[in-house]
Design a protein around this motif. Structure first.
Motif, PDB file in Angstrom:
ATOM      1  N   UNK A 212      15.773   1.500 -34.977  1.00 32.49           N
ATOM      2  CA  UNK A 212      15.665   1.085 -36.372  1.00 32.49           C
ATOM      3  C   UNK A 212      14.269   1.275 -36.921  1.00 32.49           C
ATOM      4  N   UNK A 213      13.660   0.167 -37.330  1.00 28.07           N
ATOM      5  CA  UNK A 213      12.338   0.220 -37.939  1.00 28.07           C
ATOM      6  C   UNK A 213      11.275   0.624 -36.926  1.00 28.07           C
ATOM      7  N   UNK A 214      10.152   1.067 -37.450  1.00 31.23           N
ATOM      8  CA  UNK A 214       9.048   1.511 -36.602  1.00 31.23           C
ATOM      9  C   UNK A 214       8.473   0.323 -35.812  1.00 31.23           C
ATOM     10  N   UNK A 215       8.060   0.551 -34.563  1.00 28.62           N
ATOM     11  CA  UNK A 215       7.460  -0.539 -33.764  1.00 28.62           C
ATOM     12  C   UNK A 215       6.199  -1.111 -34.386  1.00 28.62           C
ATOM     13  N   UNK A 216       5.578  -0.381 -35.315  1.00 32.15           N
ATOM     14  CA  UNK A 216       4.360  -0.869 -35.961  1.00 32.15           C
ATOM     15  C   UNK A 216       4.666  -1.893 -37.051  1.00 32.15           C
ATOM     16  N   UNK A 217       5.927  -2.017 -37.459  1.00 33.42           N
ATOM     17  CA  UNK A 217       6.300  -2.997 -38.483  1.00 33.42           C
ATOM     18  C   UNK A 217       6.688  -4.316 -37.818  1.00 33.42           C
ATOM     19  N   UNK A 218       6.274  -5.453 -38.370  1.00 35.94           N
ATOM     20  CA  UNK A 218       6.549  -6.749 -37.736  1.00 35.94           C
ATOM     21  C   UNK A 218       7.950  -7.269 -38.035  1.00 35.94           C
ATOM     22  N   UNK A 219       8.965  -6.460 -37.743  1.00 36.43           N
ATOM     23  CA  UNK A 219      10.344  -6.891 -37.971  1.00 36.43           C
ATOM     24  C   UNK A 219      10.787  -7.801 -36.830  1.00 36.43           C
ATOM     25  N   UNK A 220      11.775  -8.653 -37.092  1.00 34.85           N
ATOM     26  CA  UNK A 220      12.238  -9.601 -36.084  1.00 34.85           C
ATOM     27  C   UNK A 220      12.820  -8.872 -34.882  1.00 34.85           C
ATOM     28  N   UNK A 221      13.566  -7.790 -35.129  1.00 35.06           N
ATOM     29  CA  UNK A 221      14.115  -7.030 -34.016  1.00 35.06           C
ATOM     30  C   UNK A 221      13.031  -6.468 -33.117  1.00 35.06           C
ATOM     31  N   UNK A 222      11.943  -5.988 -33.710  1.00 35.95           N
ATOM     32  CA  UNK A 222      10.814  -5.473 -32.931  1.00 35.95           C
ATOM     33  C   UNK A 222      10.165  -6.595 -32.130  1.00 35.95           C
ATOM     34  N   UNK A 223       9.975  -7.751 -32.762  1.00 34.51           N
ATOM     35  CA  UNK A 223       9.352  -8.898 -32.077  1.00 34.51           C
ATOM     36  C   UNK A 223      10.201  -9.337 -30.886  1.00 34.51           C
ATOM     37  N   UNK A 224      11.510  -9.431 -31.069  1.00 37.94           N
ATOM     38  CA  UNK A 224      12.391  -9.848 -29.977  1.00 37.94           C
ATOM     39  C   UNK A 224      12.410  -8.816 -28.864  1.00 37.94           C
ATOM     40  N   UNK A 225      12.388  -7.532 -29.227  1.00 34.04           N
ATOM     41  CA  UNK A 225      12.390  -6.485 -28.211  1.00 34.04           C
ATOM     42  C   UNK A 225      11.114  -6.531 -27.377  1.00 34.04           C
ATOM     43  N   UNK A 226       9.970  -6.723 -28.027  1.00 38.00           N
ATOM     44  CA  UNK A 226       8.701  -6.773 -27.304  1.00 38.00           C
ATOM     45  C   UNK A 226       8.601  -8.012 -26.408  1.00 38.00           C
ATOM     46  N   UNK A 227       9.241  -9.103 -26.819  1.00 35.37           N
ATOM     47  CA  UNK A 227       9.108 -10.350 -26.066  1.00 35.37           C
ATOM     48  C   UNK A 227       9.943 -10.371 -24.791  1.00 35.37           C
ATOM     49  N   UNK A 228      10.933  -9.473 -24.660  1.00 36.53           N
ATOM     50  CA  UNK A 228      11.829  -9.513 -23.516  1.00 36.53           C
ATOM     51  C   UNK A 228      11.081  -9.346 -22.191  1.00 36.53           C
TER      52      UNK A 228
END
Length: 271
Positions: A212-228
């Motif tokens: 989806x959105x770029x990893x540089x954007x602070x989207x919730x999906x990106x945050x959850x993916x990084x936190x795993x």
């Protein structure tokens, strides 16, 4: 409380929640999400209610900014999807059997494919990013609303005032804009409110999967993916607070949409 009072209360709560998230994201400075290794991996505290991540960034600030991005994507995509549903639903009901059959076949086709699968295919084809996500959500979430609008327009076509206007020589465009479209606005509003939480969830889902959105954007999906990758280290707050915040937004608008749907339904509006 009756149905109208519940709907008004839910609308007020959802609006306040939305305003609080957007205002919080706008008021928080960029220094809150800047790298600061001195406070990295800090658990929730009074200074950092949602804790900090592995780079020392404040998770409350990241969550609010991520929710704002997701809300923006949801509003744009749900609006586009509702407009597509309105146009195709009215065309199916007013442009003859051939157009009706083609649009009905398209609705059945899209309803037979899981939303997430079609969304991933469209987003991947368009190269991902904001454009891919918005277009993918808009093109996959309209069929159910279009079917409802088509059924409503089919009923309105046989209404007495519509038949009288047709006998008086009024054009199809005049009848559609003066008689049919005003009756569709409540359905369109309810459809938009119900599409909105689905759009946010699906945006978060494909961003979580990296499509989806770029990893540089602070989207919730990106945050959850990084936190795993950090959950096994005991840093539970990295996923818990963003996830529960997303759930609150989605649930609030889901309840609002359901109450609006029941309010516009003659069989349950009096409750």
């Amino acid at each position: 409380m009756n149905r109208r009072q519940k709907t008004l209360m839910t609308t007020l709560c959802a609006a306040l929640l939305l305003i609080a998230v957007v205002a919080g994201a706008l008021l928080i400075g960029e220094e809150r999400i800047a790298t600061n290794f001195e406070i990295r991996n800090a658990p929730p505290s009074l200074e950092h209610p949602f804790g900090t991540d592995w780079l020392g960034r404040d998770m409350l600030a990241r969550t609010l900014k991520g929710l704002t991005v997701s809300i923006g994507v949801g509003v744009i995509a749900a609006t586009a999807s509702a407009v597509i549903a309105l146009v195709l639903g009215m065309l199916a009901a007013t442009m003859g059997k051939m157009v009706d059959s083609a649009i009905t076949w398209l609705i059945d086709l899209l309803l037979g494919v899981p939303h997430l699968v079609a969304l991933i295919l469209i987003s991947f084809t368009l190269g991902g990013g904001l454009k891919g996500v918005v277009v993918g959500i808009a093109l996959t979430h309209w069929p159910s609303l279009a079917r409802v609008i088509r059924a409503e327009v089919m009923q309105l076509r046989t209404a007495e005032y519509v038949l009288i206007s047709r006998k008086l020589g009024k054009s199809q465009w005049w009848i559609a804009s003066r008689h049919i479209l005003p009756h569709m606005l409540p359905q369109l509003l309810v459809g938009f409110v119900l599409l909105f939480p689905h759009a946010i969830l699906h945006e978060a889902s494909i961003s979580f999967l990296g499509l989806g959105l770029s990893p540089h954007q602070p989207a919730i999906g990106i945050i959850l993916s990084e936190s795993m990758r950090y959950l096994t280290s005991g840093m539970w707050w990295l996923a818990f607070f963003p996830g529960i915040s997303l759930l609150m937004i989605v649930r609030a608008f889901d309840i609002l949409g359901e109450n609006l749907r029941k309010l516009t339904d003659p069989h349950s509006a009096h409750q």
